[in-house]
Design a protein around this motif. Structure first.
Motif, mmCIF file in Angstrom:
data_model
loop_
_atom_site.group_PDB
_atom_site.id
_atom_site.type_symbol
_atom_site.label_atom_id
_atom_site.label_comp_id
_atom_site.label_asym_id
_atom_site.label_seq_id
_atom_site.Cartn_x
_atom_site.Cartn_y
_atom_site.Cartn_z
ATOM 1 N N ALA A 1 0.838 -1.204 0.000
ATOM 2 C CA ALA A 1 0.000 0.000 0.000
ATOM 3 C C ALA A 1 0.870 1.251 0.000
ATOM 4 O O ALA A 1 0.951 1.988 0.998
ATOM 5 C CB ALA A 1 -0.942 -0.022 1.196
ATOM 6 N N LEU A 2 1.527 1.494 -1.119
ATOM 7 C CA LEU A 2 2.366 2.676 -1.311
ATOM 8 C C LEU A 2 2.115 3.241 -2.693
ATOM 9 O O LEU A 2 1.815 2.506 -3.629
ATOM 10 C CB LEU A 2 3.852 2.312 -1.199
ATOM 11 N N GLY B 1 3.620 -0.489 9.605
ATOM 12 C CA GLY B 1 2.172 -0.412 9.493
ATOM 13 C C GLY B 1 1.655 -0.356 8.072
ATOM 14 O O GLY B 1 0.466 -0.086 7.850
ATOM 15 N N ILE B 2 2.530 -0.615 7.081
ATOM 16 C CA ILE B 2 2.121 -0.608 5.682
ATOM 17 C C ILE B 2 1.522 -1.967 5.337
ATOM 18 O O ILE B 2 2.101 -3.014 5.634
ATOM 19 C CB ILE B 2 3.315 -0.309 4.752
ATOM 20 N N ILE C 1 -0.717 -0.132 -9.764
ATOM 21 C CA ILE C 1 -2.064 -0.651 -9.967
ATOM 22 C C ILE C 1 -3.175 0.266 -9.454
ATOM 23 O O ILE C 1 -4.331 0.092 -9.835
ATOM 24 C CB ILE C 1 -2.211 -2.051 -9.354
ATOM 25 N N SER C 2 -2.849 1.226 -8.623
ATOM 26 C CA SER C 2 -3.838 2.194 -8.166
ATOM 27 C C SER C 2 -3.077 3.376 -7.566
ATOM 28 O O SER C 2 -1.850 3.322 -7.443
ATOM 29 C CB SER C 2 -4.790 1.565 -7.135
ATOM 30 N N PRO C 3 -3.759 4.454 -7.192
ATOM 31 C CA PRO C 3 -3.035 5.605 -6.646
ATOM 32 C C PRO C 3 -2.218 5.288 -5.400
ATOM 33 O O PRO C 3 -1.230 5.974 -5.124
ATOM 34 C CB PRO C 3 -4.159 6.598 -6.333
ATOM 35 N N ALA C 4 -2.594 4.251 -4.664
ATOM 36 C CA ALA C 4 -1.885 3.952 -3.416
ATOM 37 C C ALA C 4 -1.499 2.491 -3.314
ATOM 38 O O ALA C 4 -1.383 1.949 -2.221
ATOM 39 C CB ALA C 4 -2.743 4.346 -2.218
ATOM 40 N N LEU D 1 13.068 -9.240 -1.196
ATOM 41 C CA LEU D 1 11.684 -8.808 -1.007
ATOM 42 C C LEU D 1 11.224 -9.091 0.417
ATOM 43 O O LEU D 1 10.463 -8.301 0.997
ATOM 44 C CB LEU D 1 10.765 -9.506 -2.015
ATOM 45 N N ASP D 2 11.692 -10.178 1.015
ATOM 46 C CA ASP D 2 11.339 -10.468 2.405
ATOM 47 C C ASP D 2 11.783 -9.329 3.328
ATOM 48 O O ASP D 2 11.022 -8.908 4.215
ATOM 49 C CB ASP D 2 12.000 -11.771 2.861
ATOM 50 N N ARG D 3 12.996 -8.839 3.133
ATOM 51 C CA ARG D 3 13.490 -7.755 3.993
ATOM 52 C C ARG D 3 12.689 -6.473 3.773
ATOM 53 O O ARG D 3 12.382 -5.752 4.734
ATOM 54 C CB ARG D 3 14.971 -7.510 3.719
ATOM 55 N N ILE D 4 12.329 -6.217 2.525
ATOM 56 C CA ILE D 4 11.554 -5.010 2.225
ATOM 57 C C ILE D 4 10.175 -5.079 2.868
ATOM 58 O O ILE D 4 9.726 -4.130 3.527
ATOM 59 C CB ILE D 4 11.431 -4.827 0.702
ATOM 60 N N THR D 5 9.495 -6.201 2.672
ATOM 61 C CA THR D 5 8.127 -6.300 3.197
ATOM 62 C C THR D 5 8.112 -6.358 4.722
ATOM 63 O O THR D 5 7.166 -5.865 5.355
ATOM 64 C CB THR D 5 7.413 -7.523 2.607
#
Length: 423
Positions: free
Chosen positions: A226-227, A274-275, A249-252, A263-267
């Motif tokens: 959600a970014l 809280g994202i 895919i969308s504004p947010a 990707l694991d570290r990023i997520t």
């Protein structure tokens, strides 16, 4: 009056709201009159027109069911199968072609069994895809198809192509022509074929090549976060460049794709902040830096494919803009494979073109759901051709009725025939 076990679509119109209500009331009485005309006969006569601005559509399997739905609507109830609208001119419809990941066992089986145009188109596409799959794609149409067959990346992408292209031909046979087309991820190839920019067999060849190459990556992963795009790019700067934005895919919301460990570290960092994070079960790392070693092989195949000027306006999700003459080059398809998919930009371009009816062609409702988030507010239609239906006949007729109430032209022959019961 005889019962009929196939889904039927009834279209009514009048010059005013009061007259339309009166016509609906009279039609409900006619459908329940002993010895009266059958539901198919009433639907065929109503489809003959002429069609006025105030419109109503309703689907049902029997005359009694349709009459009951009309009565409930007239009584002020919300009836899911009844749609109304005022058509102030011909509706311009966008075809949105689904990408891989939307597929499910049994998708559209009813349409394949009952609609000759659909079946012949699906089979043509499936025959072209045989070199790239381990089982005939018709297997995906069985509700008991094995999960490992349905969810293999190549089967999902090529099976969805078959469904989407078959739906396009079926929609055209029912009088609905696209004013413009768009494809999400692998749906870009179906959009190109629908627009006339690629032969169906060449679109399958390119897509099959891209997916086969992409499946070489086995240590990839994907996630939706959600970014917005710019914030996501800022986050990625803190990590090695093995993960990138796969789709806007969308504004947010964006999807991230690349090496699973990175990707694991990023997520993990995003979730701790809280994202919202949603992982996707795609090990191939589609539209990511991991695909760069394969771009040359895809380009070599693309050089042997002839492209044409699109006959239908084609909004690219590679550039996020209308396709320009001569743009479908080997470099273009390499950009498609590497990503990102610019869905947000493309759907906004369609909105600026004056499109107000967005029809998803493919399994599921993902694109119409995303599109509604990209273009919030009223005044737009977001029907799905198939949804999650293994039958598909009722869903498609319901969508046809919604488009009719917005002003889309509809083939009288298709409406009169209705959806035949499967053998």
């Amino acid at each position: 009056m005889t019962a009929d076990h196939g889904t039927r679509l009834l279209l009514l119109s009048a010059t005013g709201a009061g007259k339309l209500a009166g016509l609906a009331r009279d039609t409900a009485v006619l459908l329940t009159r002993p010895g009266g005309p059958s539901l198919p006969e009433v639907c065929a006569r109503a489809a003959d027109g002429p069609h006025a601005a105030h419109r109503l559509s309703v689907i049902g399997r029997t005359a009694e069911e349709v009459a009951a739905r009309l009565d409930a609507h007239l009584a002020g109830e919300t009836v899911r199968e009844v749609h109304t609208g005022v058509a102030d001119g011909p509706a311009r419809v966008a075809f949105l072609f689904s990408g891989q990941g939307a597929q499910f066992a049994g998708m559209g089986q009813g349409l394949y069994r009952t609609e000759r145009v659909y079946r012949e188109t699906f089979d043509r596409c499936a025959d072209a895809a045989r070199p790239f799959v381990s089982t005939p794609l018709q297997r995906l149409l069985h509700p008991d198809a094995e999960p490992h067959v349905v969810h293999r990346t190549a089967h999902g992408a090529l099976g969805t192509f078959c469904v989407s292209t078959a739906l396009a031909e079926l929609w055209r046979s029912r009088g609905v022509e696209p004013a413009t087309v768009l494809g999400f991820s692998s749906g870009e190839y179906a959009a190109a074929a629908c627009a006339g920019a690629l032969r169906v067999e060449d679109a399958v060849r390119l897509l099959g090549t891209e997916i086969t190459l992409a499946e070489r990556v086995t240590d990839g992963a994907m996630a939706v976060v959600a970014l917005d795009e710019h914030t996501a790019l800022d986050v990625l700067e803190d990590f090695e460049p093995t993960v990138g934005i796969a789709a806007v895919i969308s504004p947010a919301e964006v999807s991230l794709s690349g090496r699973a460990a990175t990707l694991d570290r990023i997520t993990q960092r995003l979730a701790a902040s809280g994202i919202r994070v949603s992982r996707l079960p795609v090990p191939a790392g589609l539209h990511s830096p991991l695909q760069e070693p394969a771009l040359g092989e895809l380009a070599a195949v693309a050089k042997g494919v002839r492209t044409c000027v699109p006959r239908v306006p084609f909004v690219s999700t590679v550039t996020g803009r209308p396709l320009e003459a001569g743009q479908l080059t080997p470099v273009y398809w390499g950009r498609h494979m590497r990503g990102p998919v610019r869905f947000l930009d493309a759907i906004r371009v369609m909105d600026a073109m004056g499109i107000r009816a967005f029809l998803e062609l493919g399994p599921g409702r993902a694109l119409v759901g995303l599109g509604a988030r990209c273009l919030p507010g009223g005044g737009r239609l977001w029907p799905a051709s198939l949804g999650r239906s293994t039958d598909g006949t009722g869903t498609m007729l319901d969508a046809l009725g919604r488009l009719y109430t917005a002003g889309a032209p509809v083939s009288r022959t298709a409406v009169g025939a209705g959806a035949r019961p499967a053998p």
